[in-house]
Design a protein around this motif. Structure first.
Motif, PDB file in Angstrom:
ATOM      1  N   ALA A  42       0.831  -1.202   0.000  1.00  0.00           N
ATOM      2  CA  ALA A  42       0.000   0.000   0.000  1.00  0.00           C
ATOM      3  C   ALA A  42       0.867   1.255   0.000  1.00  0.00           C
ATOM      4  CB  ALA A  42      -0.927  -0.005   1.208  1.00  0.00           C
ATOM      5  N   ALA A  43       2.057   1.172   0.604  1.00  0.00           N
ATOM      6  CA  ALA A  43       2.925   2.337   0.700  1.00  0.00           C
ATOM      7  C   ALA A  43       3.698   2.606  -0.590  1.00  0.00           C
ATOM      8  CB  ALA A  43       3.905   2.158   1.855  1.00  0.00           C
ATOM      9  N   LEU A  44       3.802   1.609  -1.456  1.00  0.00           N
ATOM     10  CA  LEU A  44       4.550   1.789  -2.697  1.00  0.00           C
ATOM     11  C   LEU A  44       3.776   2.645  -3.683  1.00  0.00           C
ATOM     12  CD1 LEU A  44       6.012  -1.741  -3.559  1.00  0.00           C
ATOM     13  CD2 LEU A  44       7.281   0.299  -2.920  1.00  0.00           C
ATOM     14  N   GLY A  45       4.420   3.667  -4.187  1.00  0.00           N
ATOM     15  CA  GLY A  45       3.832   4.444  -5.257  1.00  0.00           C
ATOM     16  C   GLY A  45       4.016   3.714  -6.573  1.00  0.00           C
ATOM     17  N   TYR A  46       3.306   4.156  -7.589  1.00  0.00           N
ATOM     18  CA  TYR A  46       3.392   3.498  -8.891  1.00  0.00           C
ATOM     19  C   TYR A  46       4.823   3.499  -9.424  1.00  0.00           C
ATOM     20  CZ  TYR A  46       3.114   2.605 -13.835  1.00  0.00           C
ATOM     21  OH  TYR A  46       3.347   2.082 -15.076  1.00  0.00           O
ATOM     22  N   GLU A  47       5.447   4.673  -9.429  1.00  0.00           N
ATOM     23  CA  GLU A  47       6.789   4.776 -10.001  1.00  0.00           C
ATOM     24  C   GLU A  47       7.794   3.925  -9.235  1.00  0.00           C
ATOM     25  OE1 GLU A  47       4.798   7.351  -9.408  1.00  0.00           O
ATOM     26  OE2 GLU A  47       4.428   8.155 -11.408  1.00  0.00           O
ATOM     27  N   GLN A  48       7.674   3.896  -7.916  1.00  0.00           N
ATOM     28  CA  GLN A  48       8.580   3.093  -7.101  1.00  0.00           C
ATOM     29  C   GLN A  48       8.405   1.604  -7.410  1.00  0.00           C
ATOM     30  OE1 GLN A  48       8.039   3.606  -2.896  1.00  0.00           O
ATOM     31  NE2 GLN A  48       9.867   2.464  -2.365  1.00  0.00           N
ATOM     32  N   ALA A  49       7.155   1.156  -7.483  1.00  0.00           N
ATOM     33  CA  ALA A  49       6.881  -0.251  -7.799  1.00  0.00           C
ATOM     34  C   ALA A  49       7.358  -0.594  -9.200  1.00  0.00           C
ATOM     35  CB  ALA A  49       5.389  -0.545  -7.652  1.00  0.00           C
ATOM     36  N   ARG A  50       7.113   0.302 -10.147  1.00  0.00           N
ATOM     37  CA  ARG A  50       7.545   0.068 -11.528  1.00  0.00           C
ATOM     38  C   ARG A  50       9.063  -0.029 -11.622  1.00  0.00           C
ATOM     39  NH1 ARG A  50       7.153   5.132 -14.472  1.00  0.00           N
ATOM     40  NH2 ARG A  50       9.106   5.321 -13.391  1.00  0.00           N
ATOM     41  N   ASP A  51       9.761   0.885 -10.952  1.00  0.00           N
ATOM     42  CA  ASP A  51      11.218   0.873 -11.003  1.00  0.00           C
ATOM     43  C   ASP A  51      11.788  -0.396 -10.375  1.00  0.00           C
ATOM     44  OD1 ASP A  51      11.127   3.311 -12.285  1.00  0.00           O
ATOM     45  OD2 ASP A  51      11.685   4.477 -10.507  1.00  0.00           O
ATOM     46  N   GLU A  52      11.204  -0.815  -9.250  1.00  0.00           N
ATOM     47  CA  GLU A  52      11.669  -2.046  -8.623  1.00  0.00           C
ATOM     48  C   GLU A  52      11.369  -3.252  -9.519  1.00  0.00           C
ATOM     49  OE1 GLU A  52      11.252  -4.710  -4.563  1.00  0.00           O
ATOM     50  OE2 GLU A  52      10.468  -2.666  -4.527  1.00  0.00           O
ATOM     51  N   LEU A  53      10.212  -3.241 -10.170  1.00  0.00           N
ATOM     52  CA  LEU A  53       9.861  -4.326 -11.084  1.00  0.00           C
ATOM     53  C   LEU A  53      10.852  -4.402 -12.246  1.00  0.00           C
ATOM     54  CD1 LEU A  53       7.994  -6.591 -12.012  1.00  0.00           C
ATOM     55  CD2 LEU A  53       6.487  -4.841 -12.990  1.00  0.00           C
ATOM     56  N   ILE A  54      11.245  -3.261 -12.767  1.00  0.00           N
ATOM     57  CA  ILE A  54      12.242  -3.230 -13.844  1.00  0.00           C
ATOM     58  C   ILE A  54      13.546  -3.860 -13.369  1.00  0.00           C
ATOM     59  CG2 ILE A  54      13.719  -1.661 -15.190  1.00  0.00           C
ATOM     60  CD1 ILE A  54      11.216   0.207 -15.363  1.00  0.00           C
ATOM     61  N   GLU A  55      13.942  -3.550 -12.150  1.00  0.00           N
ATOM     62  CA  GLU A  55      15.171  -4.120 -11.601  1.00  0.00           C
ATOM     63  C   GLU A  55      15.048  -5.633 -11.413  1.00  0.00           C
ATOM     64  OE1 GLU A  55      19.005  -4.582 -10.173  1.00  0.00           O
ATOM     65  OE2 GLU A  55      18.088  -2.988 -11.359  1.00  0.00           O
TER      66      GLU A  55
END
Length: 82
Positions: A9-22
């Motif tokens: 819930a605390a993850l923003g879209y961009e943060q989740a997307r960037d981690e997913l890319i990694e």
């Protein structure tokens, strides 16, 4: 490596997307054990769900804005002009 619901819930879209890319980058690079690969895959699935929820929420907000009562009246007025 699994995230809790609070963390998701605390993850923003961009943060989740960037981690997913990694995560995808690490999986594609290889060189990890089967256990590490499975953990990365599971984390990627969690991150994809977070991103999907954010995008679905954004779509719902756009749909609601487009369906606002004032917008429908303006659209009807423009259709009458044609």
């Amino acid at each position: 490596m699994a995230a809790t619901t609070d963390e998701q819930a605390a993850l923003g879209y961009e943060q989740a997307r960037d981690e997913l890319i990694e995560v995808v980058r690490r999986l594609e690079a290889g060189g990890t054990t089967l256990e590490e690969s499975l953990a990365l895959w599971e984390r990627g699935e969690e991150l994809a769900k977070v991103c999907r929820r954010w995008l679905e929420g954004a779509r719902a907000r756009l749909d609601a804005a487009l369906a606002a009562p004032g917008d429908r009246a303006e659209t009807a007025d423009m259709a009458d002009e044609d």
